[in-house]
Scaffold this motif. Structure first.
Motif, PDB file in Angstrom:
ATOM      1  N   TYR A  13       0.837  -1.197   0.000  1.00 46.25           N
ATOM      2  CA  TYR A  13       0.000   0.000   0.000  1.00 46.25           C
ATOM      3  C   TYR A  13       0.874   1.250   0.000  1.00 46.25           C
ATOM      4  N   ALA A  20       1.602  -5.639   2.519  1.00 42.95           N
ATOM      5  CA  ALA A  20       0.427  -6.202   3.196  1.00 42.95           C
ATOM      6  C   ALA A  20       0.286  -7.672   2.816  1.00 42.95           C
ATOM      7  N   SER A  40      -6.009 -10.650  12.734  1.00 40.45           N
ATOM      8  CA  SER A  40      -6.401  -9.374  12.135  1.00 40.45           C
ATOM      9  C   SER A  40      -5.182  -8.647  11.559  1.00 40.45           C
ATOM     10  N   GLY A  41      -5.324  -8.166  10.347  1.00 40.76           N
ATOM     11  CA  GLY A  41      -4.256  -7.391   9.721  1.00 40.76           C
ATOM     12  C   GLY A  41      -3.202  -8.220   9.011  1.00 40.76           C
ATOM     13  N   CYS A  42      -3.393  -9.538   8.913  1.00 37.99           N
ATOM     14  CA  CYS A  42      -2.348 -10.394   8.318  1.00 37.99           C
ATOM     15  C   CYS A  42      -2.380 -10.379   6.794  1.00 37.99           C
ATOM     16  N   GLY A  43      -3.433  -9.787   6.205  1.00 38.52           N
ATOM     17  CA  GLY A  43      -3.463  -9.673   4.746  1.00 38.52           C
ATOM     18  C   GLY A  43      -4.476 -10.566   4.051  1.00 38.52           C
ATOM     19  N   LYS A  44      -5.438 -11.086   4.783  1.00 39.91           N
ATOM     20  CA  LYS A  44      -6.442 -11.977   4.186  1.00 39.91           C
ATOM     21  C   LYS A  44      -7.305 -11.237   3.172  1.00 39.91           C
ATOM     22  N   SER A  45      -7.902 -10.122   3.617  1.00 37.69           N
ATOM     23  CA  SER A  45      -8.802  -9.391   2.712  1.00 37.69           C
ATOM     24  C   SER A  45      -8.035  -8.851   1.525  1.00 37.69           C
ATOM     25  N   THR A  46      -6.822  -8.379   1.776  1.00 36.39           N
ATOM     26  CA  THR A  46      -6.013  -7.859   0.675  1.00 36.39           C
ATOM     27  C   THR A  46      -5.764  -8.955  -0.358  1.00 36.39           C
ATOM     28  N   GLU A 161     -15.218 -13.215   5.289  1.00 35.18           N
ATOM     29  CA  GLU A 161     -15.896 -13.272   6.587  1.00 35.18           C
ATOM     30  C   GLU A 161     -17.411 -13.131   6.446  1.00 35.18           C
TER      31      GLU A 161
HETATM   32  N1  LIG Z   1      -6.014   0.927   1.921  1.00 32.79           N
HETATM   33  C1  LIG Z   1      -4.997   0.646   2.740  1.00 32.79           C
HETATM   34  N2  LIG Z   1      -3.933   1.469   2.881  1.00 32.79           N
HETATM   35  C2  LIG Z   1      -2.888   1.165   3.675  1.00 32.79           C
HETATM   36  N3  LIG Z   1      -2.807   0.041   4.397  1.00 32.79           N
HETATM   37  C3  LIG Z   1      -3.828  -0.829   4.309  1.00 32.79           C
HETATM   38  C4  LIG Z   1      -4.968  -0.586   3.490  1.00 32.79           C
HETATM   39  N4  LIG Z   1      -5.817  -1.639   3.600  1.00 32.79           N
HETATM   40  C5  LIG Z   1      -5.224  -2.485   4.453  1.00 32.79           C
HETATM   41  N5  LIG Z   1      -4.038  -2.028   4.893  1.00 32.79           N
HETATM   42  C6  LIG Z   1      -3.086  -2.695   5.796  1.00 32.79           C
HETATM   43  O1  LIG Z   1      -2.684  -3.915   5.212  1.00 32.79           O
HETATM   44  C7  LIG Z   1      -2.609  -4.956   6.161  1.00 32.79           C
HETATM   45  C8  LIG Z   1      -3.507  -6.111   5.761  1.00 32.79           C
HETATM   46  O2  LIG Z   1      -4.851  -5.697   5.813  1.00 32.79           O
HETATM   47  P1  LIG Z   1      -6.059  -6.666   5.507  1.00 32.79           P
HETATM   48  O3  LIG Z   1      -7.298  -5.863   5.462  1.00 32.79           O
HETATM   49  O4  LIG Z   1      -5.731  -7.471   4.295  1.00 32.79           O
HETATM   50  O5  LIG Z   1      -6.031  -7.609   6.785  1.00 32.79           O
HETATM   51  P2  LIG Z   1      -7.020  -8.802   7.215  1.00 32.79           P
HETATM   52  O6  LIG Z   1      -6.178 -10.013   7.382  1.00 32.79           O
HETATM   53  O7  LIG Z   1      -8.164  -8.889   6.268  1.00 32.79           O
HETATM   54  O8  LIG Z   1      -7.504  -8.321   8.657  1.00 32.79           O
HETATM   55  P3  LIG Z   1      -8.963  -8.460   9.372  1.00 32.79           P
HETATM   56  O9  LIG Z   1      -9.039  -9.840   9.942  1.00 32.79           O
HETATM   57  O10 LIG Z   1      -8.881  -7.445  10.455  1.00 32.79           O
HETATM   58  O11 LIG Z   1     -10.021  -8.159   8.364  1.00 32.79           O
HETATM   59  C9  LIG Z   1      -2.960  -4.322   7.492  1.00 32.79           C
HETATM   60  O12 LIG Z   1      -1.779  -4.011   8.173  1.00 32.79           O
HETATM   61  C10 LIG Z   1      -3.734  -3.070   7.106  1.00 32.79           C
HETATM   62  O13 LIG Z   1      -3.563  -2.063   8.064  1.00 32.79           O
END
Ligand SMILES: Nc1ncnc2c1ncn2[C@@H]1O[C@H](COP(=O)(O)OP(=O)(O)OP(=O)(O)O)[C@@H](O)[C@H]1O
Ligand SMILES: [Mg+2]
Length: 363
Positions: A13, A20, A40-46, A161
């Motif tokens: 990002y 991410a 949370s925050g490990c990068g699943k949604s990304t 989720e």
């Molecule tokens: N638009 C963005 N700009 C900058 N950083 C981002 C952005 N979206 C996500 N991140 C960062 O990227 C990392 C991965 O985020 P992501 O949403 O993929 O996590 P996740 O595993 O889906 O978490 P959760 O279980 O909380 O949904 C996190 O550190 C988040 O802060």
């Protein structure tokens, strides 16, 4: 239907230093139900959004089948996504909600009707087709959101989720419905959750992520039996595995009064890579037994007993290397101790997990 391939795919990002998603390498089979799990925050949604085309891929590539979709817009990818915060159209009936995407595509009316009714049948929504979303329960709305994805008959389903708005009982029910629907349709599915129980019960295979890095991908059984590192060992399984770093001897691990024998190869591997006289050992709460005080076990002072009906989780602490370490063990209901008791615990032979203390890697 199609396979999905992440080939060293990364997302960095803007304004952040750490990716991410970091060089994700992952092959998902045709018709497979793959679960992405991690804290949370490990990068699943990304990861999921990269596959959907909602997030740039800064490095590496993504394929659906043998088609390189890395830079294709979402529409050209033939996927359907169900989010945690799905929004149904409030002024439309369940039928119209499910039919909407097909109408936009100018699908013939009788084809729409066939697909909507088929999906409704599968999701047990037949009797609600005429209702508006506000007259549905949370679980029913969730199923409508799922139905909207199903009628599109995509090559790949993506779910982020989708159950997190539901209460515990409904989650379990809907979980089963999604799994059986996926099995029936045989559509390749990537499903994101932070809940390891969901991951273990739904996935054909489970990919565990931490800090954007894939830790291990395998069947639920293999993750449980042979976690590749300390993180996976502690993350999969509930209550979590007891994991302690203890002194390494010539022949094993010195676990309080208990000597856990290790093979010569294991001792060598524990010494390598900066292991430094220590070794990390884990055993699951369900992989140990209470023994009599004379048989030599870890003496654990009981702090809390969780009676589960069929059996019990016993929480307590033991002195290890000069300080108190917490433990949890599962016992038979008949041998359930009381608060304040000291119990002597031995891991079952062959059910301990050994890791290098410096790298955390399985030995
Ligand atoms: N638009 C963005 N700009 C900058 N950083 C981002 C952005 N979206 C996500 N991140 C960062 O990227 C990392 C991965 O985020 P992501 O949403 O993929 O996590 P996740 O595993 O889906 O978490 P959760 O279980 O909380 O949904 C996190 O550190 C988040 O802060
Ligand atoms: Mg997320």
């Amino acid at each position: 239907m199609a396979t999905v391939t992440y080939a060293k795919a990364s997302r960095i990002y803007a304004g952040t230093e750490r990716p991410a998603v970091n060089q994700l390498d992952l092959q998902i089979g045709d018709g497979e139900f793959l679960v992405l799990v991690g804290p949370s925050g490990c990068g699943k949604s990304t990861s999921l959004r990269m596959l959907a085309g909602l997030e740039d891929v800064d490095d590496g590539a993504i394929y659906i089948g043998d088609r390189d979709v890395t830079h294709l817009p979402p529409k050209a990818r033939d996927i359907a996504m169900v989010f945690q915060n799905y929004a149904l159209y409030p002024h439309m009936s369940v039928y119209e909600n499910m039919a909407f995407a097909l109408k936009l595509r100018k699908t013939p009316k009788d084809e729409i009707d066939r697909r909507v009714k088929e999906a409704a049948g599968m999701l047990q929504l037949d009797e609600f087709l005429g209702r508006k979303p506000k007259a549905l329960s949370g679980g029913q709305r969730q199923r409508v959101a799922m139905g909207r994805a199903i009628v599109r008959e995509p090559q790949v389903f993506l779910m982020d989720e989708p159950l997190s708005n539901l209460d515990a009982k409904l989650r379990v029910q809907t979980r089963t419905q999604i799994a059986s629907m996926q099995a029936k349709l045989g559509i390749t599915t990537v499903y994101v959750t932070h809940d390891q129980v969901e991951a273990m019960t739904m996935g054909h295979r489970v990919a565990v992520l931490l800090d954007g890095v894939l830790q291990q991908v395998d069947t639920p059984r293999a993750l449980y039996d042979t976690p590749a590192n300390v993180f996976v060992a502690g993350f999969m399984g509930s209550p979590a595995m007891n994991i302690k770093t203890v002194p390494l001897t010539e022949r094993g691990a010195a676990f309080a009064d208990l000597h856990l024998p290790l093979t010569r190869e294991q001792v060598e591997a524990a010494r390598a890579e900066g292991g430094d006289g220590k070794v990390t050992v884990g055993f699951r709460p369900e992989d140990c037994e209470l023994v009599s005080p004379h048989d030599g076990g870890i003496p654990i002072v009981v702090e809390l007993v969780e009676d589960l009906g069929s059996d019990a989780n016993v929480y307590g602490h033991a002195a290890l290397g000069g300080h108190n370490e917490r433990f949890v063990v599962r016992t038979d209901r008949r041998t359930m101790p009381n608060m304040g008791d000291t119990v002597f615990v031995r891991p079952h032979a062959g059910r301990t997990h050994v890791f290098n203390a410096a790298t955390g890697k399985r030995i």
